[in-house]
Design a protein around this motif. Structure first.
Motif, PDB file in Angstrom:
ATOM      1  N   ASP A  44       0.824  -1.210   0.000  1.00  0.00           N
ATOM      2  CA  ASP A  44       0.000   0.000   0.000  1.00  0.00           C
ATOM      3  C   ASP A  44       0.857   1.258   0.000  1.00  0.00           C
ATOM      4  OD1 ASP A  44      -2.366  -1.415  -0.018  1.00  0.00           O
ATOM      5  OD2 ASP A  44      -2.708  -1.235   2.133  1.00  0.00           O
ATOM      6  N   GLU A  45       1.934   1.252   0.760  1.00  0.00           N
ATOM      7  CA  GLU A  45       2.771   2.455   0.888  1.00  0.00           C
ATOM      8  C   GLU A  45       3.628   2.743  -0.353  1.00  0.00           C
ATOM      9  OE1 GLU A  45       4.769  -0.862   3.354  1.00  0.00           O
ATOM     10  OE2 GLU A  45       2.758  -0.064   3.115  1.00  0.00           O
ATOM     11  N   ASP A  46       3.581   1.881  -1.360  1.00  0.00           N
ATOM     12  CA  ASP A  46       4.309   2.149  -2.602  1.00  0.00           C
ATOM     13  C   ASP A  46       3.581   3.162  -3.479  1.00  0.00           C
ATOM     14  OD1 ASP A  46       6.279   0.354  -1.874  1.00  0.00           O
ATOM     15  OD2 ASP A  46       5.366  -1.315  -2.955  1.00  0.00           O
ATOM     16  N   ALA A  47       2.344   3.479  -3.136  1.00  0.00           N
ATOM     17  CA  ALA A  47       1.591   4.473  -3.900  1.00  0.00           C
ATOM     18  C   ALA A  47       2.285   5.824  -3.786  1.00  0.00           C
ATOM     19  CB  ALA A  47       0.162   4.572  -3.373  1.00  0.00           C
ATOM     20  N   GLY A  48       2.226   6.594  -4.864  1.00  0.00           N
ATOM     21  CA  GLY A  48       2.813   7.927  -4.822  1.00  0.00           C
ATOM     22  C   GLY A  48       3.073   8.463  -6.200  1.00  0.00           C
ATOM     23  N   ASN A  49       3.733   9.606  -6.223  1.00  0.00           N
ATOM     24  CA  ASN A  49       4.096  10.266  -7.468  1.00  0.00           C
ATOM     25  C   ASN A  49       5.548   9.942  -7.776  1.00  0.00           C
ATOM     26  OD1 ASN A  49       1.583  11.673  -7.848  1.00  0.00           O
ATOM     27  ND2 ASN A  49       2.166  12.905  -6.087  1.00  0.00           N
ATOM     28  N   TYR A  50       5.750   9.234  -8.862  1.00  0.00           N
ATOM     29  CA  TYR A  50       7.087   8.837  -9.294  1.00  0.00           C
ATOM     30  C   TYR A  50       7.534   9.753 -10.430  1.00  0.00           C
ATOM     31  CZ  TYR A  50       6.620   4.475  -6.649  1.00  0.00           C
ATOM     32  OH  TYR A  50       6.476   3.545  -5.647  1.00  0.00           O
ATOM     33  N   SER A  51       8.838   9.983 -10.519  1.00  0.00           N
ATOM     34  CA  SER A  51       9.403  10.785 -11.601  1.00  0.00           C
ATOM     35  C   SER A  51      10.561  10.035 -12.215  1.00  0.00           C
ATOM     36  CB  SER A  51       9.929  12.130 -11.075  1.00  0.00           C
ATOM     37  OG  SER A  51       8.906  12.882 -10.499  1.00  0.00           O
ATOM     38  N   CYS A  52      10.614  10.020 -13.548  1.00  0.00           N
ATOM     39  CA  CYS A  52      11.803   9.526 -14.237  1.00  0.00           C
ATOM     40  C   CYS A  52      12.509  10.786 -14.752  1.00  0.00           C
ATOM     41  CB  CYS A  52      11.465   8.542 -15.349  1.00  0.00           C
ATOM     42  SG  CYS A  52      10.213   9.062 -16.515  1.00  0.00           S
ATOM     43  N   ILE A  53      13.787  10.891 -14.411  1.00  0.00           N
ATOM     44  CA  ILE A  53      14.529  12.125 -14.673  1.00  0.00           C
ATOM     45  C   ILE A  53      15.805  11.797 -15.421  1.00  0.00           C
ATOM     46  CG2 ILE A  53      15.528  14.183 -13.634  1.00  0.00           C
ATOM     47  CD1 ILE A  53      13.890  13.426 -11.080  1.00  0.00           C
ATOM     48  N   ALA A  54      16.014  12.500 -16.539  1.00  0.00           N
ATOM     49  CA  ALA A  54      17.254  12.345 -17.311  1.00  0.00           C
ATOM     50  C   ALA A  54      18.270  13.361 -16.795  1.00  0.00           C
ATOM     51  CB  ALA A  54      16.980  12.573 -18.793  1.00  0.00           C
ATOM     52  N   PHE A  55      19.493  12.882 -16.552  1.00  0.00           N
ATOM     53  CA  PHE A  55      20.566  13.726 -16.027  1.00  0.00           C
ATOM     54  C   PHE A  55      21.791  13.668 -16.920  1.00  0.00           C
ATOM     55  CE2 PHE A  55      18.209  13.122 -12.117  1.00  0.00           C
ATOM     56  CZ  PHE A  55      18.407  14.311 -11.425  1.00  0.00           C
ATOM     57  N   ASP A  56      22.531  14.756 -16.931  1.00  0.00           N
ATOM     58  CA  ASP A  56      23.905  14.796 -17.419  1.00  0.00           C
ATOM     59  C   ASP A  56      24.733  15.126 -16.194  1.00  0.00           C
ATOM     60  OD1 ASP A  56      26.326  15.058 -18.722  1.00  0.00           O
ATOM     61  OD2 ASP A  56      25.914  17.099 -19.390  1.00  0.00           O
ATOM     62  N   LYS A  57      25.434  14.147 -15.678  1.00  0.00           N
ATOM     63  CA  LYS A  57      26.121  14.254 -14.394  1.00  0.00           C
ATOM     64  C   LYS A  57      25.063  14.595 -13.341  1.00  0.00           C
ATOM     65  CE  LYS A  57      30.681  15.216 -16.206  1.00  0.00           C
ATOM     66  NZ  LYS A  57      30.533  14.801 -17.537  1.00  0.00           N
ATOM     67  N   ASP A  58      25.122  15.729 -12.682  1.00  0.00           N
ATOM     68  CA  ASP A  58      24.098  16.080 -11.693  1.00  0.00           C
ATOM     69  C   ASP A  58      23.187  17.189 -12.178  1.00  0.00           C
ATOM     70  OD1 ASP A  58      24.691  14.177  -9.769  1.00  0.00           O
ATOM     71  OD2 ASP A  58      26.311  15.379  -8.922  1.00  0.00           O
ATOM     72  N   VAL A  59      23.171  17.436 -13.474  1.00  0.00           N
ATOM     73  CA  VAL A  59      22.315  18.476 -14.045  1.00  0.00           C
ATOM     74  C   VAL A  59      21.078  17.812 -14.649  1.00  0.00           C
ATOM     75  CG1 VAL A  59      22.153  20.308 -15.779  1.00  0.00           C
ATOM     76  CG2 VAL A  59      24.304  19.945 -14.529  1.00  0.00           C
ATOM     77  N   GLU A  60      19.900  18.220 -14.151  1.00  0.00           N
ATOM     78  CA  GLU A  60      18.669  17.661 -14.672  1.00  0.00           C
ATOM     79  C   GLU A  60      18.397  18.210 -16.065  1.00  0.00           C
ATOM     80  OE1 GLU A  60      13.922  17.939 -13.808  1.00  0.00           O
ATOM     81  OE2 GLU A  60      15.219  17.741 -12.055  1.00  0.00           O
ATOM     82  N   LEU A  61      18.131  17.299 -17.008  1.00  0.00           N
ATOM     83  CA  LEU A  61      17.843  17.690 -18.380  1.00  0.00           C
ATOM     84  C   LEU A  61      16.342  17.728 -18.656  1.00  0.00           C
ATOM     85  CD1 LEU A  61      20.525  15.455 -20.131  1.00  0.00           C
ATOM     86  CD2 LEU A  61      20.700  17.895 -19.612  1.00  0.00           C
ATOM     87  N   MET A  62      15.618  16.715 -18.146  1.00  0.00           N
ATOM     88  CA  MET A  62      14.191  16.602 -18.440  1.00  0.00           C
ATOM     89  C   MET A  62      13.587  15.593 -17.474  1.00  0.00           C
ATOM     90  SD  MET A  62      12.234  17.411 -21.369  1.00  0.00           S
ATOM     91  CE  MET A  62      10.531  17.098 -21.719  1.00  0.00           C
ATOM     92  N   ARG A  63      12.268  15.723 -17.213  1.00  0.00           N
ATOM     93  CA  ARG A  63      11.573  14.763 -16.344  1.00  0.00           C
ATOM     94  C   ARG A  63      10.142  14.574 -16.804  1.00  0.00           C
ATOM     95  NH1 ARG A  63      10.967  15.866 -10.330  1.00  0.00           N
ATOM     96  NH2 ARG A  63      13.086  16.639 -10.483  1.00  0.00           N
TER      97      ARG A  63
END
Length: 162
Positions: free
Chosen positions: A96-115
């Protein structure tokens, strides 16, 4: 006395480790319904220029990396499908506790490119007594009390179906 003026030009070269021209990330399904104790998958399609290196994709749930969520980190497996450019998060033995808002995020090193975001939830069921009697066209009241914030919609399934 003559003044000597010396003009010097400096050529400065800038090197950029990785420069992505375009990266797009898109969840295959933004709403996932899972059943307790079964596995569920969240999938994101990652597109990028063939000249760019493969971006790193990280998964988060409610703002925390899935690898850092107690109770989830041992059951969450991330796989990269290089042929189809898919990042696949599989959660084994759903709770039950696995419910939530998940995000898949593309990174270049530690810089977020897109999600992109995916909502995972367990469907709630309301069971009524088999011998429930009511008169047609009269009101019937069924109460549903979810244990977390939830979007609720009702579906009627006749006992003879499924």
């Amino acid at each position: 006395m003559k003044n000597l003026v010396l003009c010097v030009t400096f050529n400065v070269l800038f090197f950029i480790d990785t420069a992505y021209s375009t990266v797009q990330i898109q969840a295959i399904d933004r709403n996932i319904h899972y059943l307790p104790r079964e596995n569920f998958k969240l999938v994101c399609n990652v597109t990028y220029s063939k000249d760019d290196p493969t971006p790193e994709v990280r998964w988060m749930r409610d703002g925390t990396a899935v690898t850092a969520v107690d109770g989830l980190k041992a059951r969450a497996k991330v796989r990269w499908d290089s042929h189809n450019h898919l990042s696949i998060l599989t959660v084994e033995g759903a709770k039950d506790e696995d419910a939530g808002n998940y995000s898949c995020i593309a990174f270049d090193k530690d810089v977020e490119l897109m999600r992109d975001n995916v909502r995972a939830a367990r469907p709630l069921t309301v069971k009524t007594a088999r011998n429930l009697n009511f008169v047609e066209e009269e009101k019937l009241r069924i109460t549903c009390k979810p244990n977390r914030e939830a979007s609720i919609y009702w579906v009627f399934q006749s006992p003879g179906i499924g």
